[in-house]
Design a protein around this motif. Sequence first.
Motif, mmCIF file in Angstrom:
data_model
loop_
_atom_site.group_PDB
_atom_site.id
_atom_site.type_symbol
_atom_site.label_atom_id
_atom_site.label_comp_id
_atom_site.label_asym_id
_atom_site.label_seq_id
_atom_site.Cartn_x
_atom_site.Cartn_y
_atom_site.Cartn_z
ATOM 1 N N UNK A 101 22.141 -8.364 48.032
ATOM 2 C CA UNK A 101 21.964 -7.773 49.367
ATOM 3 C C UNK A 101 20.517 -7.358 49.596
ATOM 4 N N UNK A 102 19.893 -6.769 48.584
ATOM 5 C CA UNK A 102 18.495 -6.372 48.703
ATOM 6 C C UNK A 102 17.602 -7.594 48.885
ATOM 7 N N UNK A 103 17.841 -8.645 48.111
ATOM 8 C CA UNK A 103 17.052 -9.876 48.225
ATOM 9 C C UNK A 103 17.209 -10.491 49.612
ATOM 10 N N UNK A 104 18.433 -10.479 50.136
ATOM 11 C CA UNK A 104 18.669 -11.029 51.469
ATOM 12 C C UNK A 104 17.932 -10.214 52.534
ATOM 13 N N UNK A 105 17.934 -8.892 52.382
ATOM 14 C CA UNK A 105 17.252 -8.034 53.347
ATOM 15 C C UNK A 105 15.733 -8.234 53.301
ATOM 16 N N UNK A 106 15.205 -8.470 52.090
ATOM 17 C CA UNK A 106 13.764 -8.676 51.942
ATOM 18 C C UNK A 106 13.342 -10.110 52.249
ATOM 19 N N UNK A 107 14.302 -11.031 52.163
ATOM 20 C CA UNK A 107 13.969 -12.438 52.365
ATOM 21 C C UNK A 107 13.227 -13.038 51.176
ATOM 22 N N UNK A 108 13.449 -12.447 49.998
ATOM 23 C CA UNK A 108 12.749 -12.899 48.790
ATOM 24 C C UNK A 108 13.591 -12.499 47.577
ATOM 25 N N UNK A 109 13.623 -13.326 46.542
ATOM 26 C CA UNK A 109 14.386 -12.938 45.351
ATOM 27 C C UNK A 109 13.802 -11.683 44.699
ATOM 28 N N UNK A 110 14.669 -10.890 44.112
ATOM 29 C CA UNK A 110 14.230 -9.680 43.424
ATOM 30 C C UNK A 110 14.687 -9.732 41.973
ATOM 31 N N UNK A 111 14.034 -8.940 41.156
ATOM 32 C CA UNK A 111 14.376 -8.856 39.746
ATOM 33 C C UNK A 111 14.324 -7.396 39.351
ATOM 34 N N UNK A 112 15.330 -6.936 38.644
ATOM 35 C CA UNK A 112 15.323 -5.535 38.226
ATOM 36 C C UNK A 112 14.602 -5.409 36.884
ATOM 37 N N UNK A 113 13.724 -4.453 36.845
ATOM 38 C CA UNK A 113 12.972 -4.158 35.624
ATOM 39 C C UNK A 113 13.009 -2.650 35.443
ATOM 40 N N UNK A 114 13.581 -2.217 34.348
ATOM 41 C CA UNK A 114 13.698 -0.788 34.072
ATOM 42 C C UNK A 114 12.364 -0.279 33.530
ATOM 43 N N UNK A 115 11.894 0.801 34.099
ATOM 44 C CA UNK A 115 10.624 1.396 33.674
ATOM 45 C C UNK A 115 10.889 2.458 32.624
ATOM 46 N N UNK A 116 10.109 2.436 31.578
ATOM 47 C CA UNK A 116 10.163 3.468 30.550
ATOM 48 C C UNK A 116 8.790 4.125 30.524
ATOM 49 N N UNK A 117 8.719 5.274 31.155
ATOM 50 C CA UNK A 117 7.414 5.932 31.303
ATOM 51 C C UNK A 117 7.363 7.169 30.426
#
Length: 52
Positions: free
Chosen positions: A36-52
């Motif tokens: 759904x997020x990719x469709x709304x942005x019009x671009x594929x997305x990838x989840x990357x977990x941040x460890x800060x």
Amino acid sequence: MSLDALEYSWPCGFARFEIAVRNPGVDWFGDGELALLAAALGHPVRRIRAHI
């Protein structure tokens, strides 16, 4: 050493922008939510977990 020579244990990425969600009440977004997020942005997305 170049970035290509480093070994990463998590999916990693370099981007021009990010969408950060803090304490959303869930540990991870599901595939349907990412679609759904990719469709709304019009671009594929990838989840990357941040460890800060």
